[in-house]
Design a protein around this motif. Structure first.
Motif: not given
Length: 326
Positions: A162-186
């Motif tokens: 779901g939006n705002g879950q740790s499962t969401h922000l963990a992936a966003e933090l991963f993408a930011t750290s890796a310099g990649v763009k991922l698409t979120h499916v909540p």
């Protein structure tokens, strides 16, 4: 005048004594009816699993029925709002998660404040997430996930509970750290997200070990890495994200028990003492440890301090990621 002041002081002392006595009697009598624990997610997910283990043991200790009431929706916010508005009598409690600290920064218009509107009782569990994929997913490790995402910017989807879950922000933090763009499916919870990842509808998911590891062990999911700084004792063969190509990456998921603000201190004290017994119970600890979670009792003050620190930590992560939810 002196006699009048003495009389007032004596009356105040008597009143304080009566209030303290009433509070103690209330705590000794509590609970006299069923206690409801609200889980702001669907049945079957990690928070629901934790709540049901806790509810069963707490009910046995209190000699009262402890009901788990699932109120999913809006990234955990609907259930949280319901408990924030409930009577502050100890009979309606909330299992909060990392998401409720994240949501303070992620959502623009919340109808509750996780610090102002709740009285923490205790943390329940802490543990890392695990990056899982459908078995047919071509990447075999974190480095290959990053390479795939760089080759196909925005085409690699990830599920979340779901939006705002740790499962969401963990992936966003991963993408930011890796310099990649991922698409979120909540999704509306971990269970439906897992169902689609297993079916191959969405290729990957940062989920709690509690809900994902049984599927990893059965071969229905592939585990690439855990989000803790060191490997999990529950799955020592799974490397960390940090050692797999993203040094410094670290995310923990937690669950905590909260009561509505204004709950009498005596009731909070009794709940805290009972939760200490619950979380020190060997059977409860073993159930959580087997799935990668550690039982984590904390006092009400320690719990409040922890929530405050989490709100600030995720405020910075949300700002860095640029994630926002209306």
């Amino acid at each position: 005048m002196h006699r009048w002041k003495n009389a007032v002081a004596q009356a105040a002392a008597v009143a304080c004594g009566l209030l303290a006595a009433c509070g103690n009697v209330w705590a000794q009598a509590y609970p006299t009816q069923a206690v409801k624990i609200v889980v702001p997610y669907p049945p079957g997910g990690p928070t629901d699993i934790v709540a049901r283990v806790v509810a069963q043991q707490l009910g046995e200790q209190l000699g009262q029925t402890v009901i788990v009431d699932n109120k999913p929706g809006a990234g955990g916010n609907l259930g949280a709002e319901a408990v924030a508005r409930a009577a502050p009598d100890g009979y309606t409690l909330l299992v909060a998660t990392t998401a409720h600290a994240i949501n303070m920064s992620l959502f623009k218009n919340l109808n509750y404040d996780v610090q102002r509107d709740f009285a923490p009782v205790s943390l329940l569990t802490q543990g890392p997430l695990v990056l899982v994929t459908t078995p047919s997913f071509p990447a075999k490790n974190v480095a290959e996930v990053i390479a795939l995402a760089k080759a196909k910017p925005g085409e690699l989807n990830y599920a979340s509970s779901g939006n705002g879950q740790s499962t969401h922000l963990a992936a966003e933090l991963f993408a930011t750290s890796a310099g990649v763009k991922l698409t979120h499916v909540p999704y509306k919870g971990s269970a439906p997200a897992l169902t689609d990842v297993i079916a191959g509808q969405v290729p990957m998911f940062f989920d709690t070990m509690l809900s994902s590891m049984p599927f990893v062990k059965s071969g229905k999911l592939k585990a690439l890495a855990v989000t803790s700084p060191s490997r999990s004792p529950a799955a020592p063969d799974i490397p960390t994200v940090a050692e797999s190509g993203l040094p410094g990456y670290e995310v923990f998921a937690w669950n905590g028990l909260l009561a509505p603000a204004g709950t009498p201190p005596a009731v909070l004290s009794k709940l805290s003492a009972e939760m200490k017994k619950v979380l020190e119970n060997p059977a409860v600890k073993d159930k959580f440890a087997a799935q990668g979670f550690a039982a984590a009792w904390t006092s009400p003050k320690q719990s409040a301090d922890y929530v405050r620190a989490e709100v600030e930590k995720w405020r910075q992560a949300v700002a860095q990621s640029g994630a926002k939810v209306e």
